[in-house]
Design an enzyme around this catalytic site. Structure first.
Site, PDB file in Angstrom:
ATOM      1  N   LYS A  22       7.984  69.917  37.951  1.00 38.53           N
ATOM      2  CA  LYS A  22       7.242  68.651  37.845  1.00 38.53           C
ATOM      3  C   LYS A  22       7.094  68.013  39.228  1.00 38.53           C
ATOM      4  CE  LYS A  22       9.587  64.758  36.715  1.00 38.53           C
ATOM      5  NZ  LYS A  22       9.489  63.602  37.620  1.00 38.53           N
ATOM      6  N   ASN A  23       8.199  67.970  39.991  1.00 37.64           N
ATOM      7  CA  ASN A  23       8.162  67.230  41.249  1.00 37.64           C
ATOM      8  C   ASN A  23       7.446  67.967  42.375  1.00 37.64           C
ATOM      9  OD1 ASN A  23       9.356  65.150  39.959  1.00 37.64           O
ATOM     10  ND2 ASN A  23      11.393  65.432  40.838  1.00 37.64           N
ATOM     11  N   ARG A 102       5.799  56.297  39.357  1.00 36.89           N
ATOM     12  CA  ARG A 102       5.895  55.971  40.785  1.00 36.89           C
ATOM     13  C   ARG A 102       5.139  56.965  41.670  1.00 36.89           C
ATOM     14  NH1 ARG A 102       9.109  53.365  44.778  1.00 36.89           N
ATOM     15  NH2 ARG A 102       9.548  54.737  46.506  1.00 36.89           N
ATOM     16  N   CYS A 126      12.121  50.406  38.690  1.00 33.75           N
ATOM     17  CA  CYS A 126      12.221  51.236  37.502  1.00 33.75           C
ATOM     18  C   CYS A 126      13.682  51.335  37.115  1.00 33.75           C
ATOM     19  CB  CYS A 126      11.611  52.612  37.727  1.00 33.75           C
ATOM     20  SG  CYS A 126      12.611  53.656  38.761  1.00 33.75           S
ATOM     21  N   ARG A 131      13.648  51.044  44.401  1.00 37.21           N
ATOM     22  CA  ARG A 131      12.713  52.029  44.944  1.00 37.21           C
ATOM     23  C   ARG A 131      11.522  51.399  45.694  1.00 37.21           C
ATOM     24  NH1 ARG A 131      11.678  56.408  40.436  1.00 37.21           N
ATOM     25  NH2 ARG A 131      11.496  57.863  42.136  1.00 37.21           N
ATOM     26  N   SER A 173      13.104  60.381  52.754  1.00 34.56           N
ATOM     27  CA  SER A 173      12.460  60.103  51.462  1.00 34.56           C
ATOM     28  C   SER A 173      11.476  61.225  51.097  1.00 34.56           C
ATOM     29  CB  SER A 173      11.712  58.768  51.561  1.00 34.56           C
ATOM     30  OG  SER A 173      10.645  58.724  50.654  1.00 34.56           O
ATOM     31  N   ASP A 316      18.975  64.220  40.773  1.00 33.13           N
ATOM     32  CA  ASP A 316      18.323  64.542  39.495  1.00 33.13           C
ATOM     33  C   ASP A 316      19.187  65.425  38.588  1.00 33.13           C
ATOM     34  OD1 ASP A 316      16.225  63.022  40.325  1.00 33.13           O
ATOM     35  OD2 ASP A 316      14.875  64.689  40.765  1.00 33.13           O
ATOM     36  N   ARG A 408       8.606  63.351  29.639  1.00 29.09           N
ATOM     37  CA  ARG A 408       8.025  63.186  30.981  1.00 29.09           C
ATOM     38  C   ARG A 408       8.349  64.382  31.862  1.00 29.09           C
ATOM     39  NH1 ARG A 408       9.454  57.903  33.977  1.00 29.09           N
ATOM     40  NH2 ARG A 408       8.039  58.989  35.376  1.00 29.09           N
TER      41      ARG A 408
HETATM   42  C1  EPZ Z   1      11.667  61.822  44.376  1.00 28.56           C
HETATM   43  O1  EPZ Z   1      11.517  60.426  44.207  1.00 28.56           O
HETATM   44  C2  EPZ Z   1      11.651  62.434  42.993  1.00 28.56           C
HETATM   45  N1  EPZ Z   1      10.390  62.143  42.335  1.00 28.56           N
HETATM   46  C3  EPZ Z   1      12.809  61.876  42.177  1.00 28.56           C
HETATM   47  O2  EPZ Z   1      12.806  62.538  40.931  1.00 28.56           O
HETATM   48  C4  EPZ Z   1      14.127  62.162  42.907  1.00 28.56           C
HETATM   49  O3  EPZ Z   1      15.187  61.576  42.200  1.00 28.56           O
HETATM   50  C5  EPZ Z   1      14.061  61.619  44.331  1.00 28.56           C
HETATM   51  O4  EPZ Z   1      12.898  62.130  45.023  1.00 28.56           O
HETATM   52  C6  EPZ Z   1      15.278  61.962  45.164  1.00 28.56           C
HETATM   53  O5  EPZ Z   1      15.434  63.345  45.219  1.00 28.56           O
HETATM   54  C7  EPZ Z   1       9.377  62.982  42.480  1.00 28.56           C
HETATM   55  O6  EPZ Z   1       9.421  63.950  43.220  1.00 28.56           O
HETATM   56  C8  EPZ Z   1       8.146  62.711  41.683  1.00 28.56           C
HETATM   57  P1  EPZ Z   1      12.861  59.099  47.643  1.00 28.56           P
HETATM   58  P2  EPZ Z   1      11.127  59.505  45.422  1.00 28.56           P
HETATM   59  O7  EPZ Z   1      11.735  58.391  48.293  1.00 28.56           O
HETATM   60  O8  EPZ Z   1      10.262  60.241  46.356  1.00 28.56           O
HETATM   61  C9  EPZ Z   1      14.661  55.012  49.400  1.00 28.56           C
HETATM   62  C10 EPZ Z   1      13.057  62.648  38.568  1.00 28.56           C
HETATM   63  O9  EPZ Z   1      13.920  62.358  37.702  1.00 28.56           O
HETATM   64  N2  EPZ Z   1      13.313  54.619  49.831  1.00 28.56           N
HETATM   65  O10 EPZ Z   1      13.289  60.403  48.198  1.00 28.56           O
HETATM   66  O11 EPZ Z   1      10.642  58.244  44.851  1.00 28.56           O
HETATM   67  C11 EPZ Z   1      14.801  55.073  47.877  1.00 28.56           C
HETATM   68  O12 EPZ Z   1      15.001  53.802  47.319  1.00 28.56           O
HETATM   69  C12 EPZ Z   1      12.889  61.774  39.748  1.00 28.56           C
HETATM   70  O13 EPZ Z   1      12.318  63.630  38.505  1.00 28.56           O
HETATM   71  C13 EPZ Z   1      13.160  53.420  50.502  1.00 28.56           C
HETATM   72  O14 EPZ Z   1      14.121  52.669  50.735  1.00 28.56           O
HETATM   73  O15 EPZ Z   1      12.561  59.265  46.079  1.00 28.56           O
HETATM   74  C14 EPZ Z   1      15.983  56.002  47.716  1.00 28.56           C
HETATM   75  O16 EPZ Z   1      17.170  55.304  47.924  1.00 28.56           O
HETATM   76  C15 EPZ Z   1      13.144  60.362  39.635  1.00 28.56           C
HETATM   77  N3  EPZ Z   1      11.897  53.054  50.912  1.00 28.56           N
HETATM   78  C16 EPZ Z   1      15.793  56.984  48.875  1.00 28.56           C
HETATM   79  O17 EPZ Z   1      14.911  56.342  49.793  1.00 28.56           O
HETATM   80  C17 EPZ Z   1      10.808  53.856  50.686  1.00 28.56           C
HETATM   81  O18 EPZ Z   1       9.693  53.469  51.086  1.00 28.56           O
HETATM   82  C18 EPZ Z   1      15.213  58.330  48.499  1.00 28.56           C
HETATM   83  O19 EPZ Z   1      14.119  58.136  47.604  1.00 28.56           O
HETATM   84  C19 EPZ Z   1      10.991  55.087  50.014  1.00 28.56           C
HETATM   85  C20 EPZ Z   1      12.259  55.441  49.601  1.00 28.56           C
END
Ligand code: EPZ
Length: 429
Positions: A22-23, A102, A126, A131, A173, A316, A408
């Protein structure tokens, strides 16, 4: 609303085909916005989030067509989809579409790169944490986009096109890396993304973009180099297998006991989870069909886990691992370092008889001899599947409500598990 009923205590025996990730599928579909030619994606999973994104992309002008099933194809085989964004007819992604998922915010990168403008609603919080999107905004600003927040929307403009630059992410991220990398493919000059996410899904997207004519190097490492090109073309790309789905069924097998082959799963994307599952007592071997997971006879050892960006233990799989530890011999600690609120499953696992106490970002789990079935509620995607895993080992019946969370991200979960003998059924209401 559908519910899932599980009668626990049956070991799993058989094989489970692992779907496309999915991701990876979500950013790959979004990449279709970067070209007026057709991007063909194979092995796209049938999931609610994928359907939602088709809908969102259609609003921007992406035509989608599904290729029919081929002879001899397993009924659980992924779908092949053609995505064509001949013309972008709308650069706006409104709240009612973006608020449900998101990842749809990520369209901002390709839209501003190709069209010079994008208006995308802020995704909001969420269930797993606040996030924010500050890394995306700073990253696109570094590439020369003018960005303002107007009535809850992020408005990005770069009428004369984006310009390559150095972008250093404060944290690795995943979403910000996908978005800046996609935007940089059409920028003038070189972009260097430092402290980039290294997840296999980033590598998959980079490989697809390269097949579309992008110039990218360093993906999979912490520094990604993107040399912008004037246009991208169509391509054909196969979505990589879902490491989180594979890890989930591996943990389910470790929990319920038995012998299951995860067809198409690759061990290289699951090194840390495999290491921890082996310490917990699961036997995991690589075969020519995928990964074979066994736990026969002996108990589950208590093992600590701490989530971290790839190649660390994935957030995850945190809830699913905690479910396994509820049956561990002794006390284990599970620490969440990525999202501040990803412990919604704790209270529901406690309803099944688990002993868990929370202190900040760490859960302490005292293994119990037996879980007992109970009605429980799914709160987010991975939390819900942790309840299914616990239910597979619990005595009696467990009923998981709010199953739409599962839909989902887990394709035909009941079918895949019941193929291996699990007593699991969906109750529609
Ligand atoms: C991706 O989310 C995945 N989603 C998530 O999968 C997964 O949990 C996550 O990466 C971490 O591996 C998809 O790929 C669709 P991040 P993402 O930006 O990209 C902070 C699932 O269950 N951050 O890597 O949204 C954030 O708050 C899900 O499939 C900021 O502070 O995660 C977090 O603490 C849910 N500011 C950290 O970075 C920003 O602008 C990492 O989040 C962006 C992120």
């Amino acid at each position: 609303m559908d519910r899932i009923r599980i009668t626990g205590g049956v070991p799993l025996e058989g094989s489970i085909p692992i779907s496309g990730a999915k991701n990876a599928a979500l950013p790959l579909m979004i990449a279709s916005l970067l070209t007026d030619e057709t991007l063909t994606l194979q092995n796209v999973p049938r999931l609610a989030d994928v359907q939602k994104l088709f809908h969102i992309l259609a609003n921007h002008g992406v035509d989608t067509s599904f290729q029919g099933k081929r002879s001899g194809e397993d009924q659980l085989a992924g779908q092949t989809v053609d995505l064509t964004a001949r013309a972008i007819i709308d650069t706006c992604a409104p709240y009612d579409l973006v608020s449900t998922m998101r990842a749809s915010f990520w369209v901002i990168g390709p839209l501003v790169a190709r069209m010079g403008e994008a208006r995308v609603s802020l995704p909001g919080g969420c269930a797993i944490g606040t996030r924010p999107v500050d890394f995306f905004i700073d990253g696109l600003r570094a590439l020369g986009a003018d960005i303002e927040i107007d009535r809850g929307d992020v408005v990005a403009r770069a009428r004369a096109g984006l310009i390559g630059n150095r972008v250093r992410l404060p944290k690795p991220s995943v979403g910000a890396t996908h978005t800046v990398m996609m935007a940089a493919t059409l920028a003038r000059g070189e972009t260097v993304i430092e402290n980039a996410a290294r997840e296999p899904e980033i590598v998959d997207l980079a490989e697809c973009l390269i097949a579309m004519g992008a110039r990218i190097e360093g993906h999979g490492g912490a520094t990604i180099y993107v040399d912008g090109v004037p246009r991208l073309t169509g391509a054909r790309h196969r979505v990589l297998p879902d490491r989180i789905e594979a890890g989930t069924y591996a943990l389910a097998t470790a929990m319920a006991g038995g012998d299951v082959t995860l067809e198409g799963a690759t061990s290289e994307h699951l090194e840390r989870p495999i290491e921890l599952m082996q310490q917990a007592g699961a036997e995991i071997t690589v075969t020519n069909r995928g990964l074979r997971v066994r736990r026969n006879g002996h108990g589950i050892a208590a093992v600590d886990a701490e989530t971290a960006p790839y190649p660390g233990f994935p957030t995850d799989l945190q809830a699913q691992f905690m479910a396994l530890m509820t049956a561990g011999n002794g006390t284990s600690r599970v620490t969440e370092t990525i999202f501040e609120n990803r412990f919604m499953h704790v209270q529901e696992l406690v309803r099944l008889g688990a002993k868990i106490s929370l202190n900040g970002q760490t859960a302490t789990i005292e293994g119990v001899e037996e879980l007992r079935g109970a009605p429980v509620m799914a709160t987010d995607l991975r939390a819900s599947v942790s309840l299914v895993i616990a239910g597979l080992a619990a005595r009696g019946q467990t009923e998981v409500s709010r199953v739409y969370h599962l839909d989902r991200g887990f394709e035909r979960l009941e079918q895949k598990l019941s193929r291996c003998g699990a007593q699991i059924e969906r109750l529609s209401s």
